[in-house]
Write a protein that holds these residues in place. Structure first.
Motif, PDB file in Angstrom:
ATOM      1  N   GLN A  86     -20.501  25.168  14.027  1.00  0.00           N
ATOM      2  CA  GLN A  86     -21.456  24.897  15.110  1.00  0.00           C
ATOM      3  C   GLN A  86     -21.594  26.119  16.011  1.00  0.00           C
ATOM      4  OE1 GLN A  86     -23.355  22.371  15.406  1.00  0.00           O
ATOM      5  NE2 GLN A  86     -22.384  20.457  14.840  1.00  0.00           N
TER       6      GLN A  86
ATOM      7  N   TYR B 212     -28.687   9.776  13.993  1.00  0.00           N
ATOM      8  CA  TYR B 212     -28.827   8.981  15.214  1.00  0.00           C
ATOM      9  C   TYR B 212     -29.298   7.572  14.861  1.00  0.00           C
ATOM     10  CZ  TYR B 212     -28.810  13.367  17.930  1.00  0.00           C
ATOM     11  OH  TYR B 212     -28.480  14.585  18.498  1.00  0.00           O
TER      12      TYR B 212
ATOM     13  N   TYR C 168     -29.812  21.730  17.080  1.00  0.00           N
ATOM     14  CA  TYR C 168     -30.204  20.381  17.488  1.00  0.00           C
ATOM     15  C   TYR C 168     -31.052  20.402  18.769  1.00  0.00           C
ATOM     16  CZ  TYR C 168     -26.127  19.659  14.484  1.00  0.00           C
ATOM     17  OH  TYR C 168     -25.223  19.724  13.448  1.00  0.00           O
TER      18      TYR C 168
ATOM     19  N   ALA D  26     -16.534  11.457   9.636  1.00  0.00           N
ATOM     20  CA  ALA D  26     -17.273  12.209  10.653  1.00  0.00           C
ATOM     21  C   ALA D  26     -16.328  13.134  11.402  1.00  0.00           C
ATOM     22  CB  ALA D  26     -17.954  11.253  11.636  1.00  0.00           C
TER      23      ALA D  26
ATOM     24  N   ASP E  31     -21.820  13.197  13.606  1.00  0.00           N
ATOM     25  CA  ASP E  31     -21.829  14.435  12.839  1.00  0.00           C
ATOM     26  C   ASP E  31     -21.006  14.199  11.583  1.00  0.00           C
ATOM     27  OD1 ASP E  31     -23.222  15.500  14.928  1.00  0.00           O
ATOM     28  OD2 ASP E  31     -21.679  16.916  15.550  1.00  0.00           O
TER      29      ASP E  31
ATOM     30  N   GLN F 150     -24.136  21.092  10.161  1.00  0.00           N
ATOM     31  CA  GLN F 150     -23.790  19.758   9.674  1.00  0.00           C
ATOM     32  C   GLN F 150     -24.944  18.794   9.935  1.00  0.00           C
ATOM     33  OE1 GLN F 150     -20.967  20.508  12.312  1.00  0.00           O
ATOM     34  NE2 GLN F 150     -20.152  21.918  10.784  1.00  0.00           N
TER      35      GLN F 150
ATOM     36  N   SER G 220     -24.659   8.503  17.761  1.00  0.00           N
ATOM     37  CA  SER G 220     -24.802   9.709  16.953  1.00  0.00           C
ATOM     38  C   SER G 220     -23.526   9.955  16.165  1.00  0.00           C
ATOM     39  CB  SER G 220     -25.132  10.928  17.818  1.00  0.00           C
ATOM     40  OG  SER G 220     -24.039  11.282  18.634  1.00  0.00           O
TER      41      SER G 220
ATOM     42  N   ARG H 103     -26.475  15.622  11.387  1.00  0.00           N
ATOM     43  CA  ARG H 103     -26.234  14.707  12.513  1.00  0.00           C
ATOM     44  C   ARG H 103     -27.236  13.577  12.408  1.00  0.00           C
ATOM     45  NH1 ARG H 103     -25.970  17.213  18.401  1.00  0.00           N
ATOM     46  NH2 ARG H 103     -23.982  17.923  17.493  1.00  0.00           N
TER      47      ARG H 103
END
Length: 954
Positions: A645, A294, A186, A336, A357, A290, A355, A292
């Motif tokens: 992650q 926004y 990210y 999430a 995930d 994953q 945001s 994500r």
């Protein structure tokens, strides 16, 4: 915000087995959530007041002075009214590049860090934002003239010392800083948000770090023009905070800054919020585990009343632990694994961001539809009075923590200077907090409807090969259609006529550290209690430690202990997770759990006025976790997502590989760390976690350490009521075998392929033949400081400042009860991976074989460290950490006060001997996480065996 030097934290080190012991009888219900008295926000606001005086020199320099005599130190905070929003097209990144250049020396100071650190300065750093550039240091009172002389020298006597070599080296450092950020999962979001929200040419659109093309185009002529146009004293706010008064400050500031002429006024930028013509949606593929998503809108700057309403409103939506988004999307519906909402406010512009995930396996369309419905409902209905009060209490309580420091980032100097710079009012922060504390639900609802009902920018980062290149992002935005101004980088600049020489002042006497008195007691059930009383702020910091930690798992059970600890505050037998979160927020408390290599810890910060109910809540979390099936499933899913992650992050991946390689699977430390292995986490059940809790979280394995505004006479009865009747279960936990053998060192390079990486992570490590219990190893700590721990270390000065191959490099000696390890960590530009490995090896071999510790280095790590002791222990958290270390490693209570005599007894021979014995590279493994296509050919000539491992192994 971009920094000159962000310390590269050493990666987590790890781990053993446990026995089965019946769980203890639960404690009777403590105070239910509804009985928690809310914190008095009005009283809290009195605690954050920073009395100040202000004066202005004839040249326009504005000076703010705050007197705080609790320690013999002064925070020196300098704010320049120039940031990235002032940069013209073709010159993006100049403000931040210049922040770096201003540390490289001036006409009368060869290197700013060397004299400052020698005098005991801490926190010496700088940062750049769209609105400003700042420089901070905290110095002993006797070194204030030195700090002011150097700040004035780079303000008024800089250009004669700036040359092509310095420009080129700092340009390389900044480009590596950009690559390091871009290389993260990210990592391109910081560019993509502004690209989608703001049009080309908007002052806030381009990134603070700029574009590679503009950095490459910077010439000496450009640099000189930029400095002359922006760095005059009339564009500066100087804050002096701490052991200083206004009369002394006026004389010193006039002496050092009074003769610097005014410069041009910085032209204010026109930078209003932007309304999108229609909703915008964009999907960008990246190497992430994953999806994500926004939701983004621009909003007003900090002087607009709606800014405060949006700040608290977004905190209610997704900032509180009890937030609406967390409750619905993470806890209840489990769509999430992580959510957040915040209002990021600059001087003239804000960004409202949400945001999410998405949990693996969940349909993206379903999750996004639910997210949008929750946002729409919140915009329509607004927050409740209770939500606003809890948000205000948490925000104000956090502000109190920051104001323990007189200087450094986030301290009193920054708080005052930012108010003056942005609003002309140093007390703007307190007015903003009072507004935040008094805002009504209708005002927040109105602000949310005005700003979040406009067209939204929907951005999604989805798993896949990275399609965007960070090197091409961050600039003006029209580079593909309009050529940038032609650079003039090769044209030699005319010489600068330097001013008359200025001598650096002598450093005055440094007052010794006054470490707080340490008291000891025991609860009736035997739990030891240690207290250091400090009354600077009306808060108490506490740690309840248990002799467990990651080492209680071992490699085979990696992740068990930390998952159990994570579940403590999810729910108890009398409180839901929502009730726990809401009660913390009402009380202004913060309770968290953690697991390090040797201990499992529950930490709490609490307002002194609410200490009793906060302790009751903490005791319930420790003693009565519910381990309910639904909570366990949810937290396991979050943990599994967290492991993915970590595997996508180059630094985290290298960290997971380190301990298994160094310690081996048979040693308690030989695991991948606190996150654990997916197969272990997946198999854990509520029953197994209850057993784990009973084995290790018990009063006969506990220790309580407290720092803050409370006496032992007041503290003990409160602790007794909360924890004194807790009895140990039958049996004892199986001890951790920290004496288990570790593999014989096998020097080699271990490569983990991470395609498309612009940088390579390098991690050098070895197990040392020493343990945490061994005393008298301060010479090793100082040798480590010489070679790699600090900005002025040999490794950092070589790879960063001389070669420009990295943004920073650090070495460290792990603080563990069992065998300690030596580690060197950095991230370097990919095309210099092999050269960087050679450079690290060469520097370590040379110390001390061909280059023993030098006089300036010896002075810095001994007398310099003695001088900076008062600044190192300004906060409750710093003192708490010192007490915990003392107890874990068998040091006396007054160890910190004894450090001056210990350091003065260490000579060059002792430091050289420690480096020769413990810091040689011949026993080190080198872990490389990078793109094999780029690095393979570079490794062949290093002379070490090469081993290839897969990320999935870790």
């Amino acid at each position: 915000m971009s920094f000159r030097f962000a310390s590269a934290s050493l990666l987590a080190l790890s781990l053993t087995a446990c026995a089965t012991v019946p769980a203890e009888t639960p404690l009777a219900p403590v105070a239910p959530a509804a009985e928690a008295a809310p914190a008095d926000v009005a009283t809290l606001l009195d605690a954050v007041a920073i009395p100040y005086e202000k004066f202005t020199l004839d040249n326009g320099l504005t000076v703010l002075v705050h007197t705080d005599r609790k320690a013999p130190v002064v925070g020196v905070t300098t704010y320049y009214r120039v940031g990235s929003k002032h940069e013209p097209r073709g010159r993006t990144g100049f403000a931040h590049l210049f922040e770096h250049i201003m540390f490289t020396g001036s006409e009368n100071v060869e290197n700013f860090d060397i004299p400052l650190e020698a005098a005991g300065s801490t926190g010496t750093n700088g940062s750049t934002s769209p609105d400003r550039t700042n420089y901070v240091e905290t110095v002993p009172t006797g070194a204030l003239d030195l700090a002011l002389m150097m700040e004035s020298d780079r303000m008024g006597h800089l250009l004669g010392a700036v040359n092509q070599d310095k420009l080129d080296k700092q340009r390389g450092v900044v480009k590596n800083e950009k690559n390091q950020g871009d290389n993260q999962p990210y990592g391109l979001v910081r560019y993509l948000i502004n690209d989608g929200l703001l049009p080309v040419g908007h002052p806030y659109r381009h990134s603070t770090i700029g574009s590679m093309a503009d950095l490459d185009a910077a010439s000496i002529a450009d640099v000189r023009e930029w400095f002359r146009n922006n760095y005059g004293p009339n564009n500066v706010v100087l804050a002096l905070t701490g052991d200083i008064d206004v009369e002394t400050a006026r004389a010193k500031v006039t002496r050092w800054f009074g003769d610097i002429p005014r410069g041009p006024e910085v032209t204010p930028a026109v930078a209003a919020p932007v309304n999108l013509a229609a909703p915008v949606s964009r999907d960008v593929a990246d190497q992430v585990p994953q999806t994500r998503v926004y939701r983004l809108w621009t909003g007003p700057g900090m002087k607009d009343a709606d800014g405060t309403a949006l700040q608290v409103g977004m905190h209610v939506l997704g900032g509180l632990a009890s937030s609406r988004l967390d409750t619905a999307l993470v806890r209840e519906e489990q769509l999430a694994v992580n959510v957040a909402a915040y209002y990021d406010q600059e001087e003239q512009l804000g960004t409202a961001a949400v945001s999410m995930d998405i949990r693996p396996g969940v349909d993206r369309a379903v999750a996004e539809a639910r997210l949008d419905a929750l946002i729409a409902d919140y915009i329509a209905s607004g927050p409740t009075e209770d939500e606003l009060r809890r948000a205000a209490t948490q925000i104000v309580s956090g502000q109190i923590d920051g104001l323990e420091q007189v200087g450094d980032f986030g301290g009193k100097g920054m708080t005052l200077a930012e108010g003056e710079l942005y609003t002309g009012d140093p007390e703007f922060y307190i007015k903003q907090l009072r507004s935040l504390a008094s805002v009504r639900p209708g005002e927040v609802k109105g602000a949310m409807q005005r700003w979040l009902s406009r067209p939204v920018y929907k951005l999604a980062i989805v798993p896949g090969p990275r399609t965007e290149k960070g090197a091409l992002l961050g600039g003006w935005g029209d580079e593909g259609t309009v050529p940038a101004p032609a650079p003039d980088a090769k044209k030699p600049a005319p010489p600068i006529v330097q001013g008359p020489p200025r001598a650096m002042p002598e450093v005055g006497p440094v007052k010794p550290l006054t470490f707080p008195t340490v008291e000891h007691a025991r609860l009736s059930n035997g739990i030891p209690v240690t207290l250091a009383r400090r009354t600077a702020i009306p808060k108490v910091s506490m740690a309840v430690e248990f002799d467990a930690g990651i080492a209680a798992d071992g490699a085979a059970r990696a992740g068990t202990q930390s998952l159990m600890m994570d579940l403590l505050d999810e729910a108890t037998t009398t409180r839901t997770a929502q009730q726990i979160a809401e009660e913390e927020e009402r009380l202004g408390a913060d309770i968290g759990t953690g697991t390090d290599r040797d201990a499992s810890v529950v930490r709490m910060t609490a307002l002194t006025a609410n200490l009793t109910p906060s302790l009751a809540l903490m005791a319930d979390v420790i003693r009565n976790p519910a381990f309910a099936e639904g909570d366990v499933t949810r937290v396991k899913n979050q943990r599994l997502a967290g492991i993915q992650q970590a595997l996508a992050s180059p630094q985290a991946l290298a960290g997971r590989a380190l301990d298994p390689i160094l310690y081996g699977a048979a040693h308690p430390y030989g695991s991948v760390g606190a996150l654990g292995k997916p197969e272990v986490v997946q198999a854990l059940t509520p029953a197994a976690l209850r057993t784990e809790h009973g084995n290790w979280i018990r009063p006969d394995a506990a220790r309580i350490t407290v720092v803050g505004d409370v006496t032992m006479a007041d503290l003990l009865p409160r602790l007794e009521a909360a924890l004194g009747n807790w009895t140990a279960p039958a049996g004892t936990a199986q001890p951790k075998n920290l004496a288990a053998p570790v593999p014989a060192p096998t020097p080699r390079i271990v490569v983990i392929d991470r395609p498309n990486s612009p940088s390579s992570v390098l991690l050098f490590g070895r197990v040392l033949p020493i343990t945490g219990a061994q005393q008298g190893l301060e010479s090793l700590d100082l040798a480590n400081e010489v070679i790699g721990n600090g900005f002025l270390s040999r490794l950092n000065m070589d790879l960063r400042e001389t070669k420009g191959w990295t943004y920073g490099i650090r070495s460290g000696i792990a603080s563990s009860a069992g065998p300690r390890s030596a580690v060197v960590q950095t991230m370097v530009q990919a095309d210099r991976t092999g050269d960087s490995i050679r450079a690290v090896i060469d520097q370590m071999k040379a110390f001390p074989a061909t280059r023993g510790v030098e006089p300036a280095e010896l002075q810095r790590v001994t007398e310099g460290n003695i001088a900076n002791l008062p600044t190192r222990y300004q906060t409750n958290a710093a003192v708490l950490g010192a007490l915990i270390s003392n107890q874990r490693f068998g040091r006396p209570d007054d160890y910190q006060a004894r450090l001056p005599e210990i350091y003065r007894a260490i000579d060059a021979d002792a430091i050289d001997a420690a480096a020769r014995e413990y810091l040689q590279p011949d026993r080190m493994v080198v872990i490389v996480v990078g793109d094999r296509k780029v690095i393979d050919s570079q490794l062949a000539g290093i002379g070490l065996p090469i081993e290839y491992r897969s990320a999935s192994e870790f």
